[in-house]
Design an enzyme around this catalytic site. Structure first.
Site, PDB file in Angstrom:
ATOM      1  N   THR A   1       0.848  -1.183   0.000  1.00 25.64           N
ATOM      2  CA  THR A   1       0.000   0.000   0.000  1.00 25.64           C
ATOM      3  C   THR A   1       0.881   1.228   0.000  1.00 25.64           C
ATOM      4  O   THR A   1       1.879   1.279   0.705  1.00 25.64           O
ATOM      5  CB  THR A   1      -0.948   0.025   1.211  1.00 25.64           C
ATOM      6  OG1 THR A   1      -1.605   1.286   1.223  1.00 25.64           O
ATOM      7  CG2 THR A   1      -0.243  -0.189   2.524  1.00 25.64           C
TER       8      THR A   1
ATOM      9  N   GLU B   1      -4.615  -3.362   4.210  1.00 25.95           N
ATOM     10  CA  GLU B   1      -4.210  -4.037   5.447  1.00 25.95           C
ATOM     11  C   GLU B   1      -5.313  -4.943   5.994  1.00 25.95           C
ATOM     12  O   GLU B   1      -5.094  -5.721   6.914  1.00 25.95           O
ATOM     13  CB  GLU B   1      -3.873  -2.985   6.521  1.00 25.95           C
ATOM     14  CG  GLU B   1      -2.608  -2.191   6.274  1.00 25.95           C
ATOM     15  CD  GLU B   1      -2.831  -0.958   5.396  1.00 25.95           C
ATOM     16  OE1 GLU B   1      -3.820  -0.927   4.625  1.00 25.95           O
ATOM     17  OE2 GLU B   1      -2.014  -0.027   5.478  1.00 25.95           O
TER      18      GLU B   1
ATOM     19  N   LYS C   1      -8.650  22.000   9.812  1.00 27.26           N
ATOM     20  CA  LYS C   1      -8.905  22.660  11.100  1.00 27.26           C
ATOM     21  C   LYS C   1      -8.961  24.156  10.861  1.00 27.26           C
ATOM     22  O   LYS C   1      -7.941  24.787  10.602  1.00 27.26           O
ATOM     23  CB  LYS C   1      -7.809  22.299  12.098  1.00 27.26           C
ATOM     24  CG  LYS C   1      -8.094  22.808  13.483  1.00 27.26           C
ATOM     25  CD  LYS C   1      -7.913  21.709  14.505  1.00 27.26           C
ATOM     26  CE  LYS C   1      -8.698  22.006  15.760  1.00 27.26           C
ATOM     27  NZ  LYS C   1      -8.095  21.536  16.964  1.00 27.26           N
TER      28      LYS C   1
ATOM     29  N   TRP D   1     -13.473  21.788  13.172  1.00 25.98           N
ATOM     30  CA  TRP D   1     -13.075  20.787  12.194  1.00 25.98           C
ATOM     31  C   TRP D   1     -14.016  20.852  10.991  1.00 25.98           C
ATOM     32  O   TRP D   1     -15.227  20.870  11.157  1.00 25.98           O
ATOM     33  CB  TRP D   1     -13.148  19.382  12.800  1.00 25.98           C
ATOM     34  CG  TRP D   1     -12.159  19.157  13.901  1.00 25.98           C
ATOM     35  CD1 TRP D   1     -12.428  19.141  15.240  1.00 25.98           C
ATOM     36  CD2 TRP D   1     -10.764  18.928  13.770  1.00 25.98           C
ATOM     37  NE1 TRP D   1     -11.264  18.912  15.942  1.00 25.98           N
ATOM     38  CE2 TRP D   1     -10.230  18.778  15.067  1.00 25.98           C
ATOM     39  CE3 TRP D   1      -9.889  18.843  12.681  1.00 25.98           C
ATOM     40  CZ2 TRP D   1      -8.885  18.548  15.312  1.00 25.98           C
ATOM     41  CZ3 TRP D   1      -8.541  18.610  12.930  1.00 25.98           C
ATOM     42  CH2 TRP D   1      -8.054  18.462  14.225  1.00 25.98           C
TER      43      TRP D   1
HETATM   44  P1  AMP Z   1      -6.116   1.375   0.180  1.00 27.59           P
HETATM   45  O1  AMP Z   1      -5.605   0.330   1.057  1.00 27.59           O
HETATM   46  O2  AMP Z   1      -5.073   1.944  -0.731  1.00 27.59           O
HETATM   47  O3  AMP Z   1      -7.328   0.998  -0.595  1.00 27.59           O
HETATM   48  O4  AMP Z   1      -6.547   2.614   1.101  1.00 27.59           O
HETATM   49  C1  AMP Z   1      -7.413   2.454   2.185  1.00 27.59           C
HETATM   50  C2  AMP Z   1      -8.001   3.787   2.555  1.00 27.59           C
HETATM   51  O5  AMP Z   1      -8.913   4.230   1.540  1.00 27.59           O
HETATM   52  C3  AMP Z   1      -8.822   3.781   3.803  1.00 27.59           C
HETATM   53  O6  AMP Z   1      -8.017   3.847   4.978  1.00 27.59           O
HETATM   54  C4  AMP Z   1      -9.698   5.001   3.624  1.00 27.59           C
HETATM   55  O7  AMP Z   1      -9.011   6.190   3.959  1.00 27.59           O
HETATM   56  C5  AMP Z   1      -9.940   5.010   2.131  1.00 27.59           C
HETATM   57  N1  AMP Z   1     -11.240   4.386   1.863  1.00 27.59           N
HETATM   58  C6  AMP Z   1     -11.509   3.120   1.504  1.00 27.59           C
HETATM   59  N2  AMP Z   1     -12.842   2.934   1.326  1.00 27.59           N
HETATM   60  C7  AMP Z   1     -13.439   4.113   1.603  1.00 27.59           C
HETATM   61  C8  AMP Z   1     -14.800   4.583   1.637  1.00 27.59           C
HETATM   62  N3  AMP Z   1     -15.824   3.805   1.308  1.00 27.59           N
HETATM   63  N4  AMP Z   1     -15.007   5.874   2.006  1.00 27.59           N
HETATM   64  C9  AMP Z   1     -13.989   6.691   2.322  1.00 27.59           C
HETATM   65  N5  AMP Z   1     -12.701   6.315   2.305  1.00 27.59           N
HETATM   66  C10 AMP Z   1     -12.422   5.042   1.957  1.00 27.59           C
END
Ligand code: AMP
Length: 556
Positions: free
Chosen positions: A191, A334, A450, A455
């Site tokens: 990631t 993760e 902020k 927020w």
């Molecule tokens: P990745 O592992 O690259 O897919 O990134 C994961 C991150 O994507 C999460 O920690 C969130 O910040 C964001 N994310 C995944 N799904 C969503 C969702 N449905 N709404 C908002 N953020 C999301």
């Protein structure tokens, strides 16, 4: 007391054997541009066996890593099944990362053999000189002499093989090892969501098995479904789709490199897709395309959208104009990745405001995933739908550490450790949990704005702006402000040909949001920059702003 149950390990090979025999008639369908090529799952099983025999002959042993540099297609699926089943570890490389990052992850994971699509062989040849551990390259499809010569050039490359020639003549059955430990690694994904170098997660057979079955349950995938997998197989474990398809007996529609709205609409129509998966930008593009290019999508009952927040306006438009339910889900690489799925409770009236509040949330925790909200002073916030905290999670398909090979920098090591808290994974996502376990994210920890002590959720602002009918995309980032510390900057893509201006959008917004939330700074852009997996790339917008590259209008 010992249980009386058999100790059968949960292995990918069981999913492979089950899917390719019990559901032998199901198919993997790969889009070719003009039409599609098909393989039955029976054939997938035979080719997986042939690939495993071929990889053994090339020296793959134990838990050695086999990389892929591929689009979503039948051969990628076969590799997804064969490599873990033989006891080796699959590493699907993100083809869209910057070249130094691809070199970093392939080196960090110690990839021995890489399987490459012919259409990606040229860019891959440019990386190969920097990957001294890669001894064999297998090319899926034909390549010209020049590309072959470039792949063969580095001294460490023992041979370049053609997929078809390599598999031909190999036995179509394989004695998949049954003595593997279900907790051993089956596959890896990196990631790049954090700063520093990308971080690797090593999934196990057990985590993948349990995740696949739960994901199928939570998303409602079923026998005979025709699943359009737009999410790349290299992004977050492909959201579990290759394995859940084997478990439930669903066919897979693979778009290969044809990811634009026009071919996706054609695929849904011609291949009678029933369900699909991808990030919001893909479906948003499809929605705009359908406005002027009608297609018959009546077979499609739902699309799971995750990876970034699904704009409620897009969800409603799919439901109302096309009868397609968007299922919003949240997860992380993760977490294999599924953590929550937004299916409103059955007690709620479909189409009501309450229904849309539930549907637009990130979703309800799925069985197996535990969540807690942690405040800044380490206090645990209640599940009351109001108290905000950083979400921490744990469960059988959530990683307990990042993959380390001992060669990480101190900065990377510190960062890797800082993501874990008493056995829980810190998600970096901030939001609320309701009494009935629905997660609403207000932001990534680093994206909240902020402003004068208040927020502001960049996600709320983006959703509000994208609800304007003439706005195609909008991304909001916090920028330094002398008076308030930080203020939102809205970068907006307006619908082509529309006379609407950002002044109009701001005025429209003024009736819907409190004044202190309204951005003063606005930029009209052609497209929101996207990350390697298609999410809004706020880093790039912040940088463009800092370097004075954005044409910013100040509206008060
Ligand atoms: P990745 O592992 O690259 O897919 O990134 C994961 C991150 O994507 C999460 O920690 C969130 O910040 C964001 N994310 C995944 N799904 C969503 C969702 N449905 N709404 C908002 N953020 C999301």
């Amino acid at each position: 007391m010992d249980s009386t149950m058999q100790h059968t390990p949960l292995l990918i090979s069981s999913l492979l054997r089950f899917g390719t025999t019990v559901f032998a008639e199901q198919k993997v369908i790969t889009w070719t541009g003009e039409g599609a090529r098909e393989l039955t799952y029976a054939e997938v099983g035979q080719r997986a066996a042939q690939l495993a025999h071929a990889l053994r002959k090339l020296g793959i042993d134990g838990d050695q890593r086999v990389g892929t540099f591929m689009w979503n297609n039948a051969e990628h699926l076969i590799t997804y099944l064969a490599v873990p089943s033989m006891g080796a570890v699959l590493h699907a490389l993100n083809i869209r990362l910057f070249p130094p990052q691809i070199v970093y992850v392939a080196t960090h994971a110690d990839d021995r053999i890489v399987i490459v699509d012919n259409t990606l062989a040229k860019p891959f040849s440019g990386l190969l000189a920097h990957l001294p551990g890669v001894q064999h390259v297998i090319v899926n499809g034909s390549i010209d002499d020049e590309t072959r010569a470039a792949l063969e050039a580095p001294e460490h490359v023992v041979a370049v093989h053609d997929w078809d020639a390599l598999l031909e003549g190999e036995p179509t059955a394989y004695d998949w090892p049954e003595d593997l430990d279900e907790n051993s690694a089956s596959s890896m994904c990196y990631t790049s969501g954090t700063t520093g170098n990308p971080k690797g997660v090593a999934y196990s057979h057990r985590s993948n098995y349990l995740h696949a079955v739960t994901a199928a349950l939570a998303l409602g995938a079923k026998q005979g479904d025709r699943l359009l997998v737009v999410v790349p197989l290299f992004h977050a474990n492909a959201w579990g789709f290759p394995y859940l398809a084997m478990a439930v007996g669903a066919s897979l529609i693979m778009p290969d490199r044809f990811l634009q709205a026009a071919p996706l609409a054609a695929m849904i129509e011609r291949e009678k897709v029933t369900f699909g998966a991808g990030v919001p930008t893909i479906w948003n593009d499809l929605l705009s395309y359908l406005e002027t290019n009608p297609a018959d999508l009546s077979t499609c009952r739902g699309l799971v959208v995750g990876g970034a927040a699904a704009p409620p306006a897009m969800m409603k438009a799919f439901q109302e104009e096309h009868g397609i339910t968007i299922i919003h889900a949240w997860g992380m690489t993760e977490m294999s990745p599924i953590g929550t799925v937004a299916i409103p409770p059955t007690t709620v009236e479909p189409g009501s405001d309450e229904y849309w509040r539930y549907a637009a949330a990130q979703g309800r925790l799925v069985v197996g995933v535990e969540g807690r909200l942690v405040g800044p002073d380490d206090s645990i916030a209640p599940w009351d739908g109001e108290s905000v905290g950083e979400l921490e999670v744990r469960g059988p398909w959530i990683t307990r550490s990042y993959y380390a090979n001992g060669r990480e920098s101190d900065v990377d090591r510190m960062e890797m450790e800082s993501k874990f808290h008493d056995g829980w994974l810190r998600t970096g996502d901030v939001g609320t949990l309701s009494e009935d376990a629905f997660l609403v994210l207000t932001d990534r920890a680093k994206d909240v704005i902020k402003s004068g002590g208040e927020w502001i959720s960049s996600v709320d602002l983006e959703n509000a702006i994208m609800a304007h009918p003439d706005v195609r995309e909008a991304s909001v980032v916090g920028v330094p402000d002398d008076r308030w510390g930080e203020r939102p900057l809205a970068s907006v893509v307006l619908r082509a040909g529309s006379p609407t201006t950002v002044e109009d959008v701001r005025e429209w917004l003024a009736g819907r949001l409190p004044k202190w939330m309204l951005p003063e700074r606005w930029a009209v852009i052609d497209e929101v920059p996207k990350t390697s997996v298609g999410k809004f790339d706020k880093k790039v917008l912040r940088k463009r702003y800092a370097e004075g590259e954005l044409e910013v209008q100040t509206l008060a």
